[in-house]
Design an enzyme around this catalytic site. Sequence first.
Site, PDB file in Angstrom:
ATOM      1  N   LYS A   1       6.096  -9.390 -19.131  1.00 32.06           N
ATOM      2  CA  LYS A   1       5.592  -8.063 -19.547  1.00 32.06           C
ATOM      3  C   LYS A   1       4.214  -8.208 -20.183  1.00 32.06           C
ATOM      4  O   LYS A   1       3.274  -7.489 -19.875  1.00 32.06           O
ATOM      5  CB  LYS A   1       6.554  -7.408 -20.545  1.00 32.06           C
ATOM      6  CG  LYS A   1       7.838  -6.886 -19.954  1.00 32.06           C
ATOM      7  CD  LYS A   1       7.675  -5.613 -19.189  1.00 32.06           C
ATOM      8  CE  LYS A   1       7.607  -5.677 -17.709  1.00 32.06           C
ATOM      9  NZ  LYS A   1       8.310  -6.525 -16.862  1.00 32.06           N
TER      10      LYS A   1
ATOM     11  N   CYS B   1       0.852  -1.202   0.000  1.00 36.68           N
ATOM     12  CA  CYS B   1       0.000   0.000   0.000  1.00 36.68           C
ATOM     13  C   CYS B   1       0.881   1.242   0.000  1.00 36.68           C
ATOM     14  O   CYS B   1       2.086   1.160   0.106  1.00 36.68           O
ATOM     15  CB  CYS B   1      -0.862   0.001   1.252  1.00 36.68           C
ATOM     16  SG  CYS B   1      -1.709  -1.547   1.536  1.00 36.68           S
TER      17      CYS B   1
ATOM     18  N   GLU C   1       1.542  -9.275 -17.594  1.00 37.00           N
ATOM     19  CA  GLU C   1       1.289  -8.237 -16.583  1.00 37.00           C
ATOM     20  C   GLU C   1       0.329  -7.177 -17.100  1.00 37.00           C
ATOM     21  O   GLU C   1      -0.548  -6.712 -16.383  1.00 37.00           O
ATOM     22  CB  GLU C   1       2.603  -7.521 -16.268  1.00 37.00           C
ATOM     23  CG  GLU C   1       3.437  -8.139 -15.189  1.00 37.00           C
ATOM     24  CD  GLU C   1       4.553  -7.206 -14.796  1.00 37.00           C
ATOM     25  OE1 GLU C   1       4.454  -6.612 -13.717  1.00 37.00           O
ATOM     26  OE2 GLU C   1       5.514  -7.073 -15.579  1.00 37.00           O
TER      27      GLU C   1
ATOM     28  N   HIS D   1       9.069 -31.526 -25.663  1.00 37.81           N
ATOM     29  CA  HIS D   1       8.892 -32.521 -24.584  1.00 37.81           C
ATOM     30  C   HIS D   1       7.542 -32.359 -23.886  1.00 37.81           C
ATOM     31  O   HIS D   1       7.411 -32.627 -22.701  1.00 37.81           O
ATOM     32  CB  HIS D   1      10.054 -32.416 -23.588  1.00 37.81           C
ATOM     33  CG  HIS D   1      11.366 -32.723 -24.217  1.00 37.81           C
ATOM     34  ND1 HIS D   1      11.778 -34.009 -24.510  1.00 37.81           N
ATOM     35  CD2 HIS D   1      12.329 -31.907 -24.690  1.00 37.81           C
ATOM     36  CE1 HIS D   1      12.955 -33.975 -25.101  1.00 37.81           C
ATOM     37  NE2 HIS D   1      13.319 -32.704 -25.222  1.00 37.81           N
TER      38      HIS D   1
ATOM     39  N   TRP E   1      -3.645  -1.942  -1.316  1.00 32.83           N
ATOM     40  CA  TRP E   1      -3.574  -3.180  -2.103  1.00 32.83           C
ATOM     41  C   TRP E   1      -3.970  -4.261  -1.114  1.00 32.83           C
ATOM     42  O   TRP E   1      -3.228  -4.563  -0.182  1.00 32.83           O
ATOM     43  CB  TRP E   1      -2.151  -3.396  -2.627  1.00 32.83           C
ATOM     44  CG  TRP E   1      -2.007  -4.575  -3.534  1.00 32.83           C
ATOM     45  CD1 TRP E   1      -2.549  -4.742  -4.769  1.00 32.83           C
ATOM     46  CD2 TRP E   1      -1.271  -5.778  -3.267  1.00 32.83           C
ATOM     47  NE1 TRP E   1      -2.196  -5.946  -5.297  1.00 32.83           N
ATOM     48  CE2 TRP E   1      -1.415  -6.610  -4.403  1.00 32.83           C
ATOM     49  CE3 TRP E   1      -0.516  -6.224  -2.211  1.00 32.83           C
ATOM     50  CZ2 TRP E   1      -0.803  -7.865  -4.501  1.00 32.83           C
ATOM     51  CZ3 TRP E   1       0.092  -7.461  -2.291  1.00 32.83           C
ATOM     52  CH2 TRP E   1      -0.062  -8.267  -3.422  1.00 32.83           C
TER      53      TRP E   1
ATOM     54  N   LYS F   1       3.457  -2.136  -7.366  1.00 30.65           N
ATOM     55  CA  LYS F   1       4.804  -1.867  -7.863  1.00 30.65           C
ATOM     56  C   LYS F   1       5.868  -2.602  -7.055  1.00 30.65           C
ATOM     57  O   LYS F   1       6.836  -3.084  -7.592  1.00 30.65           O
ATOM     58  CB  LYS F   1       5.098  -0.363  -7.819  1.00 30.65           C
ATOM     59  CG  LYS F   1       6.478   0.003  -8.338  1.00 30.65           C
ATOM     60  CD  LYS F   1       6.671  -0.408  -9.775  1.00 30.65           C
ATOM     61  CE  LYS F   1       8.035  -0.077 -10.303  1.00 30.65           C
ATOM     62  NZ  LYS F   1       8.258  -0.680 -11.645  1.00 30.65           N
TER      63      LYS F   1
ATOM     64  N   ASN G   1       0.902   0.244   6.094  1.00 29.28           N
ATOM     65  CA  ASN G   1       1.384  -0.558   4.973  1.00 29.28           C
ATOM     66  C   ASN G   1       2.154  -1.720   5.576  1.00 29.28           C
ATOM     67  O   ASN G   1       3.089  -1.529   6.336  1.00 29.28           O
ATOM     68  CB  ASN G   1       2.298   0.272   4.063  1.00 29.28           C
ATOM     69  CG  ASN G   1       2.910  -0.596   2.959  1.00 29.28           C
ATOM     70  OD1 ASN G   1       2.346  -1.631   2.600  1.00 29.28           O
ATOM     71  ND2 ASN G   1       4.062  -0.192   2.456  1.00 29.28           N
ATOM     72  N   GLY G   2       1.710  -2.957   5.262  1.00 30.55           N
ATOM     73  CA  GLY G   2       2.401  -4.133   5.780  1.00 30.55           C
ATOM     74  C   GLY G   2       1.403  -5.180   6.233  1.00 30.55           C
ATOM     75  O   GLY G   2       0.224  -5.109   5.925  1.00 30.55           O
TER      76      GLY G   2
ATOM     77  N   ARG H   1       1.251   1.908  -6.051  1.00 29.16           N
ATOM     78  CA  ARG H   1       1.581   0.923  -5.000  1.00 29.16           C
ATOM     79  C   ARG H   1       0.348   0.113  -4.595  1.00 29.16           C
ATOM     80  O   ARG H   1       0.442  -0.838  -3.840  1.00 29.16           O
ATOM     81  CB  ARG H   1       2.156   1.623  -3.768  1.00 29.16           C
ATOM     82  CG  ARG H   1       3.438   2.399  -4.030  1.00 29.16           C
ATOM     83  CD  ARG H   1       3.858   3.186  -2.816  1.00 29.16           C
ATOM     84  NE  ARG H   1       4.153   2.324  -1.692  1.00 29.16           N
ATOM     85  CZ  ARG H   1       5.365   1.805  -1.449  1.00 29.16           C
ATOM     86  NH1 ARG H   1       6.352   2.100  -2.253  1.00 29.16           N
ATOM     87  NH2 ARG H   1       5.576   1.012  -0.437  1.00 29.16           N
TER      88      ARG H   1
ATOM     89  N   GLU I   1      11.212 -12.642 -19.586  1.00 25.61           N
ATOM     90  CA  GLU I   1      10.864 -11.235 -19.320  1.00 25.61           C
ATOM     91  C   GLU I   1       9.799 -10.753 -20.300  1.00 25.61           C
ATOM     92  O   GLU I   1       8.830 -10.100 -19.904  1.00 25.61           O
ATOM     93  CB  GLU I   1      12.114 -10.361 -19.384  1.00 25.61           C
ATOM     94  CG  GLU I   1      11.863  -8.891 -19.116  1.00 25.61           C
ATOM     95  CD  GLU I   1      11.154  -8.622 -17.788  1.00 25.61           C
ATOM     96  OE1 GLU I   1      11.094  -9.518 -16.923  1.00 25.61           O
ATOM     97  OE2 GLU I   1      10.613  -7.519 -17.625  1.00 25.61           O
TER      98      GLU I   1
HETATM   99  C1  AGP Z   1       7.927  -6.696 -13.091  1.00 22.63           C
HETATM  100  O1  AGP Z   1       7.357  -5.951 -14.165  1.00 22.63           O
HETATM  101  C2  AGP Z   1       7.063  -6.682 -11.863  1.00 22.63           C
HETATM  102  N1  AGP Z   1       6.711  -5.395 -11.499  1.00 22.63           N
HETATM  103  C3  AGP Z   1       7.619  -7.562 -10.773  1.00 22.63           C
HETATM  104  O2  AGP Z   1       7.909  -8.842 -11.311  1.00 22.63           O
HETATM  105  C4  AGP Z   1       8.902  -7.038 -10.078  1.00 22.63           C
HETATM  106  O3  AGP Z   1       9.997  -7.154 -10.952  1.00 22.63           O
HETATM  107  C5  AGP Z   1       9.135  -7.895  -8.842  1.00 22.63           C
HETATM  108  O4  AGP Z   1       8.014  -7.749  -7.986  1.00 22.63           O
HETATM  109  C6  AGP Z   1      10.408  -7.520  -8.077  1.00 22.63           C
HETATM  110  O5  AGP Z   1      10.302  -6.193  -7.633  1.00 22.63           O
HETATM  111  P1  AGP Z   1      11.649  -5.465  -7.108  1.00 22.63           P
HETATM  112  O6  AGP Z   1      12.572  -5.395  -8.274  1.00 22.63           O
HETATM  113  O7  AGP Z   1      11.202  -4.113  -6.621  1.00 22.63           O
HETATM  114  O8  AGP Z   1      12.207  -6.324  -6.000  1.00 22.63           O
END
Ligand code: AGP
Length: 603
Positions: A480, A2, A483, A499, A74, A598, A98-99, A28, A476
């Site tokens: 992307k 959050c 996501e 396989h 979140w 994020k 937050n937590g 966030r 990657e």
């Molecule tokens: C990638 O697009 C995501 N946002 C996610 O996989 C991110 O890379 C992952 O949560 C790690 O975050 P960080 O690099 O802040 O540790």
Amino acid sequence: MCGIVGYIGKKYNALNVLISGLERLEYRGYDSAGIAYVEGKTLKIEKEKGKISNLKSAIDVNIPSNLGIGHTRWATHGIASKINSHPHKVGKITIVHNGIIENYEDLKNELINNGVKFKSETDTEVACALLNKLYEDTNDMNETLCLFQKRVKGTYALGIICDDDYNTLYALKNKSPLIIAFGENENYIASDVPAILEFTNKYITLNDGEFAKITENKVTCYKDNEVINKKINEFEGSAESIEKNGYEHFMLKEIFEQPEVFKKTVFKYTENGIKSLIKIMPDFKKYKSIKIVACGSAMHAGIVGKSLIEEYGNIPVDVEIASEFRYKKLFIDKDTLVILVSQSGETADTLAALEIAKEKGCDTLGIINVLESSIARSSDIVLYTKAGSEIAVATTKAYSAQITLLSLIALNIACSKKLISEDEIKEILSEIKNLPIKIQSLLDKKDDYKEIAKKIYNKNNIFFIGRDIDYALCMEGSLKLKEISYINSQAYAAGELKHGTISLIEENTPVIAIVTNESISEKTISNIKEVKSRGADVVLVTTESLNKESDFYNEKIVIPNTHKLLQALLTVIPLQLLSYEIAKLRNCNIDKPKNLAKSVTVE
Ligand code: AGP
């Protein structure tokens, strides 16, 4: 994860600061949002489900107020709803959090037995009720916060207002990020600096177990109820650096910032040629092995790093998913270097892995983007990526900067072990100089990717295949796509497809095939022909030197050649832009994809 923000002072109206801060923190978490503010002698709370804009339209930001706290959520405990959103108020205490409070159920039962009636399903309301109970017992906020720290297990960044003193804002931190920022006669708290950057760039970072008592002209920090002094930092970057600057999305802006980010990240390591690289970086020769531990895209960057460090540095490297690493049997010791890769420097699993590595006696090196973040502060050595604030949830420039630093580590080890010729070093340094131009040449082809996106954006399954580093890039590219476009996608080692998974290839199934490594290109091409012969629509991503007309692909993206140490930084560009264009065609919320945040500061 959050976002929290707080303000005390007379220079600005609290509600303006809170809403502006929450808008910058929305990446966030954006399930719901709320604010608590003092109007006259009354504390008021407004909260709404959904985006900040829902909250903004429900309040009058011109209501005069000098004290307030805000939160964008979140959801972790309890669905996204108005009642579960923060701030929570119990008795005289109002908080934003937050937590995760791990022992909240035991605390809740104890408090219920003490007559507390709970309205929400959240752990945060339990934390608020405990604070109120402790304050009733002690009538002293410092005492209350110290007792709270002893009773509570878990992670928290808290903004707190007590009804008995509307001239003070409290902040308390354990494992979740929290900064305190300084105005002239006003002060702020926030989950990160960009939230309040339009007001000030002077800040301190609270460490775990510390709390602060904040008035409009004084900030006092405590550890174990003893006053402590904190270094004031100045945030690099300006408010406009976190604006979109004319781009439609933060993600597109950040993709286009990559040439500049590359230059900034490599500069100090190569300004005096290889000498500075050797001088500035730690001595890696003393380690027998390396573990790279990270999550998501940062872990994918680690896999690229593994391939390069093993090939050029001749040292065994393992890549571990942080959430797995923290619970498995480990064979690491003082001869193992553990590298933590993290954009935010706050990812809970990666932070936990760091602590475990230190307990095992390993040296730890953080490849981090956010200055003074928890992982940065706890790592023995920190190499900062220079990506600047990354707002889009889907990382692009920070991922590239992580690969850049891992490539430089591979080069550093190769040079210090004399495993590379002077000529090759010269070639690499020359390619480093040219790379921003080559990246830009791919960015300039943005419209080409749009044409390809039009042909595959309405598919339900898209595959990525490649070998070696190209396989890591497939991971990657696939992430992307998933996501931001919500299309199901898998990355597969090209040689592994047959396989089992090749059974999923149907007529017109899109397959993004990456072929940049000359030494194994023929192998990958034969795998591509296997999927092509089963009806796949192949989008080939290859280099100029491997480019040749053929019928084993439907579409082709040709990228410039560069040294293998740097090739991934070019290969990733079309993957980022293709995902972006596909998500746009699907009208997705590109900067704030559903269910994501994020930085995942919870387990
Ligand atoms: C990638 O697009 C995501 N946002 C996610 O996989 C991110 O890379 C992952 O949560 C790690 O975050 P960080 O690099 O802040 O540790």
